[in-house]
Each structure stands twice: as C-alpha cells, then as structure tokens.
Design a protein around this motif. Structure first.
Motif, PDB file in Angstrom:
ATOM      1  N   LEU A  74     -69.810  74.702 -10.822  1.00 43.75           N
ATOM      2  CA  LEU A  74     -70.211  73.873 -11.958  1.00 43.75           C
ATOM      3  C   LEU A  74     -69.308  72.641 -12.060  1.00 43.75           C
ATOM      4  N   PRO A  75     -69.834  71.515 -12.533  1.00 40.49           N
ATOM      5  CA  PRO A  75     -69.002  70.309 -12.706  1.00 40.49           C
ATOM      6  C   PRO A  75     -67.820  70.594 -13.635  1.00 40.49           C
ATOM      7  N   GLN A  76     -66.663  70.061 -13.282  1.00 37.87           N
ATOM      8  CA  GLN A  76     -65.453  70.377 -14.042  1.00 37.87           C
ATOM      9  C   GLN A  76     -65.540  69.871 -15.480  1.00 37.87           C
ATOM     10  N   ASP A  77     -66.182  68.720 -15.702  1.00 40.73           N
ATOM     11  CA  ASP A  77     -66.274  68.223 -17.078  1.00 40.73           C
ATOM     12  C   ASP A  77     -67.137  69.149 -17.943  1.00 40.73           C
TER      13      ASP A  77
ATOM     14  N   VAL B 240     -67.115  73.406 -22.252  1.00 40.02           N
ATOM     15  CA  VAL B 240     -67.425  74.751 -22.750  1.00 40.02           C
ATOM     16  C   VAL B 240     -66.138  75.470 -23.141  1.00 40.02           C
ATOM     17  N   VAL B 241     -65.109  75.342 -22.328  1.00 37.76           N
ATOM     18  CA  VAL B 241     -63.820  75.981 -22.640  1.00 37.76           C
ATOM     19  C   VAL B 241     -63.291  75.475 -23.979  1.00 37.76           C
ATOM     20  N   LEU B 242     -63.340  74.168 -24.180  1.00 37.38           N
ATOM     21  CA  LEU B 242     -62.823  73.596 -25.424  1.00 37.38           C
ATOM     22  C   LEU B 242     -63.672  74.027 -26.614  1.00 37.38           C
ATOM     23  N   GLU B 243     -64.984  74.087 -26.438  1.00 37.12           N
ATOM     24  CA  GLU B 243     -65.867  74.489 -27.532  1.00 37.12           C
ATOM     25  C   GLU B 243     -65.618  75.941 -27.933  1.00 37.12           C
ATOM     26  N   VAL B 244     -65.460  76.819 -26.949  1.00 38.54           N
ATOM     27  CA  VAL B 244     -65.206  78.230 -27.249  1.00 38.54           C
ATOM     28  C   VAL B 244     -63.835  78.403 -27.873  1.00 38.54           C
ATOM     29  N   ALA B 245     -62.839  77.702 -27.344  1.00 36.96           N
ATOM     30  CA  ALA B 245     -61.485  77.801 -27.890  1.00 36.96           C
ATOM     31  C   ALA B 245     -61.442  77.325 -29.339  1.00 36.96           C
TER      32      ALA B 245
END
Length: 503
Positions: A351-354, A359-364
């Motif tokens: 998956l594209p890193q951006d 998604v990581v930032l949204e979940v965090a």
C-alpha cells in the motif's frame, strides 16, 4: 460407556482446571465436554445410517499411527508458539502432524512389503505453509515442496527443508520422486495422478482433496444421488484408474471435514503398455469437455455411443481401438490449463506509504482522543484507551475500508505491521508503551533483537510518538531506538538475515 441391562450411558473424564498447563496447546474446556461433546457422542451412538466413507485409518496400523502421532506432536509442538501466519496454528500444525504420521507409517509399510533399501523421496505440489514438507524431511525423507506463494514461516524451517516459490504446470515431471503429494492442492488435485503416471512407472501419489476442481476450472456436479464431496472423490478416483493406478481410499484422523485421502501406489499395467496409457489419459481428459476441443475417433467394427461412460471408453473396454486424431497427447495434457500465477502481495506492505500513514494517524487519534488536551510536559504519560477492531472500523470511511478489504488480514494486518505504534491483543487495539519493552529488555538481555530492533537499525526511522503523541515519547532520546528529530537520523545499513530457527 456404561451398560446395565438394556440401558447405556456415557461419561467423559477430564482433568481439573488446575491441571491445564499453558504450553501453547489448546485444551477443551469442561463445559464444552459436558454440553457439546456428550450430546454429539450420544447422537452418533444412536445413528444407524451407513457411512459413505471408509473407516478411519483402514490402511495402516492404528497402534503404530497413535504412537507416531504422539511422538511427532511432542517433537513439533513448539511451532504452535511461534506460528507467524494469520491461520490458526492449533488446526494447521496438528493437522499436518497427523498427515505426516500417516505418511510415515504408509511409507514404512511400503518399504517392508517391497523390500525398499531407503526412505522414499517426495514432492509436495502446492505445499502452502510447508510444514508437512518440513516434518517429512526432518524424519529422513528427501523431498521438497513447491507453491506459487512464499509463506513467512518458510524462513524458520532451516536449510534442510527445501521449498520453492514458482508456478506448477501439469507438464512438469518429477522422474526422481517416489511419491507426489497433493495436500489440499486445489486446481492441481485431478492432475496429480496424471503427473505421477507420466513422471515414472514407479512414481506413486497421495492426494487429500478439498476444494472441487476439474482439469480446467471448477468441478460441475453430474449426479444428484450423491453428496458433492462423495461425487468429487469418485471423480478423482476415476482419474487415478484411467491413469493406470490401483487406487485406495482411506479416512484420516484430522480436524477437518474433508479428510478422505486417495492413494495410488501400484499400477494396473506393464511398462510395455505405457504408450497405450498415454492415449487413454489424453482421451479421458478431453472427454471432460474442459478444453473446447473435439476428439475425433474411429472404432473398428463397433459404434461408439455418446452415453457410454468416459472412463470406460478411455480404459479401452469398448470393442476395437480408438484412433485419436487432431490431438497431440502431450499437448492435450496442458491445453488451456491456467496454472495459478504468483499471487500478488496482499499483506498491506504494498500500500502507498501516505495512505498507511493516514490510517495509522486516524486510528491513533481515536485511541488518544481522551488525552488530546493534555500538555506534552504532563508527567503521567498515557496510552489512551483500547478499542476493538470492529469499533475502529466503524469510524473509518468506506473507501478506506474497501481498500483494506483487498489485503489479506485487512485492518488488523496494517495495524500489526505498524508495531512501533500499536499492539493488537485479543482483538483489541492498544497504543504501544515502549517503557514496558524497555523494562523487559533489562530483565532479559537480548530481548531487543527479538522484538525486531537490531542495533544497526536504531535511529534509522523517526519516532512516531515524538512527532504525533500529545505527550511526546515516553522514553528519553537516549533510551528510544527511534530518532527524536532529523538531527538524530542515521542512514540505513544492510541488516543480516534473521537467524533460522530449527526444531
């Protein structure tokens, strides 16, 4: 079982809960034994319907099997604890242990009956996780496994286990193999007797059919009087007979509803008749109407009926001899067959890193929403709350979820891949607290390497917590393995391959 007069009863004895040990092996709960198992045993005891399958382990010694299975289970139980795949280790490890135990006894009996001086060699076509190959190789049988997709666990077996990542075609032959194995081999299942027959006169095969495939595509039912499973087993048996094998059937003792195996370990024809068998195989394969080709045949003196069973025509049991035209025997075996190509990487790493970062930032932020107002200098560093995967998914937009569904493991895999930020335990997602890992590494030297952070990898990536957590990183710059700021970043170095784990 207790019998008194005309009445009978069943009872199940189980150890007390304190005798259950945590060794990576799943033990049944007492409530399940009483509420589920006893009911099923009573029901099965009263059934009188005739089973359409052979008795379990009808071709080998049950006593030998039990002894071999217990020895292998004890020998390879550690694999359950380190299983890196997303599949259930309780099922897949012990199922392959059971299949290996069966194969070892079967081969031991064959060596005794045929006077073979050495242990049999093998090729496992569509070997999957490769555990069956690993066990058989470790028990002294030379062989290899082939699959279109490499699994993570392959690198853990060691150099004595030979596994290849490549496509498999019916035109591939294995003249040096004593046995071909098809353990849930999907599209290859009906081809394995064909490949075995063409590889060498002495080559045998073992197949454990699961998904229903014909020579080219999904298997289509032709009878309503049988279950689909029984009909498919009869079809694969028929293939073996057409290929000139004496086909035997047995029922394995494995945790699966598809546990009937088919074995071809002797021939019905002499080596001098091999050419005739080539024609029979080609005729039968084309008669399955999988290829869209027409086989023109002439029968000397007898009209060939279209309603005559394909297997009977192929076996040459009609009067006269078929003369095949417009068909090349070798070419017919692979005509229009579409081998499963190398599967695309779908473990979220492509998956594209951006997209991953967003998604990581949204979940965090979901997990840390309750502490967003706190100052970065607050002494009480917090990891926020924990949420289930379904609760997190409910907050993500549909486009994001749709993109993740195309990946094996989806959201859970993406979060596990970002282990710097998250822990996924028991279906719940937590923000990782690296102070716990730091404390553990002090108690157990070397734990840092086990966590996947080599000394050569320290400070080669920016610390997510230093950049995004409202309170910053819980560790000091000196104590954190990630870089606090661009000035601490080090260039990446080539890391040595992970040490292979042997069992």
């Amino acid at each position: 079982m207790h019998i008194k007069d005309n009445e009978w009863s069943l009872s199940v004895l189980s150890p007390s809960p304190e005798n259950y040990i945590s060794d990576g092996i799943l033990y049944p709960k007492t409530t399940w034994l009483g509420n589920e198992l006893l009911t099923k045993l009573a029901k099965w005891s009263m059934e009188t319907k005739k089973c359409e399958f052979k008795n379990t382990l009808s071709l080998i010694s049950v006593a030998k099997y039990n002894n071999t299975y217990q020895n292998l289970k004890e020998k390879y139980k550690e694999i359950v604890k380190v299983w890196p795949e997303v599949t259930d280790p309780q099922k897949f490890v012990y199922e392959d242990v059971a299949i290996a135990a069966y194969m070892l006894i079967l081969w031991e009996d064959e060596r005794a009956s045929k006077g073979l001086p050495r242990k049999q060699s093998f090729v496992d076509l569509g070997c999957g996780n490769g555990l069956l190959v690993h066990i058989l190789s470790s028990e002294g049988h030379p062989g290899k496994g082939i699959d279109v997709r490499r699994r993570k666990i392959w690198s853990m077996y060691g150099p004595q286990t030979h596994l290849e990542e490549c496509e498999i075609s019916p035109n591939d032959l294995y003249p040096d193999a004593d046995w071909l194995i098809g353990n849930h081999s999907d599209e290859l299942t009906p081809w394995i007797p064909v490949i075995a027959a063409r590889s060498s006169y002495s080559c045998c095969y073992f197949v454990l059919p699961c998904c229903f495939f014909d020579f080219n595509g999904k298997y289509n039912r032709r009878q309503s009087q049988k279950t689909q499973y029984r009909e498919y087993l009869d079809f694969v048996t028929e293939v073996g007979l057409v290929c000139g094998f004496n086909v035997e059937e047995d029922c394995l003792r494995i945790p699966s509803t598809k546990r009937v195996c088919l074995i071809g370990n002797s021939r019905t024809y002499l080596t001098t008749q091999s050419a005739a068998l080539d024609e029979q195989r080609a005729s039968y394969i084309s008669s399955r109407q999988c290829y869209g080709v027409t086989v023109r045949s002439e029968v000397e003196g007898v009209h060939q009926s279209e309603s005559q069973p394909a297997a009977r025509r192929a076996m040459g049991q009609v009067a006269g001899r078929e003369v095949l035209r417009n068909i090349d025997v070798e070419g017919a075996l692979i005509f229009r067959f579409q081998p499963r190509g190398k599967e695309p990487v779908r473990n979220c790493t492509a998956l594209p890193q951006d997209f991953v970062d967003s998604v990581v930032l949204e979940v965090a932020n979901l997990l840390l929403s309750g502490i967003q107002h706190l100052s970065g200098t607050s002494p009480a560093w917090s990891r926020g709350e924990s949420l289930t995967l379904s609760e997190i998914a409910a907050h993500l937009n549909e486009d994001t979820l749709k993109r993740l569904r195309n990946e094996y493991g989806g959201l859970q895999t993406l979060l596990r891949n970002n282990h710097q930020v998250f822990e996924v335990l028991g279906g719940r997602v937590h923000i990782r607290d690296w102070r716990d890992t730091k404390l553990l590494s002090q108690k157990k030297p070397g734990i840092q390497a086990e966590q996947g952070v080599s000394s050569k990898a320290t400070k080669t990536r920016l610390c997510w917590f230093d950049r995004h957590h409202p309170q910053g990183c819980p560790l000091t710059s000196e104590g954190c393995t990630y870089a606090h700021g661009l000035e601490e970043l080090r260039p990446h170095q080539d890391l040595p391959r992970k040490r292979q784990v042997k069992y």
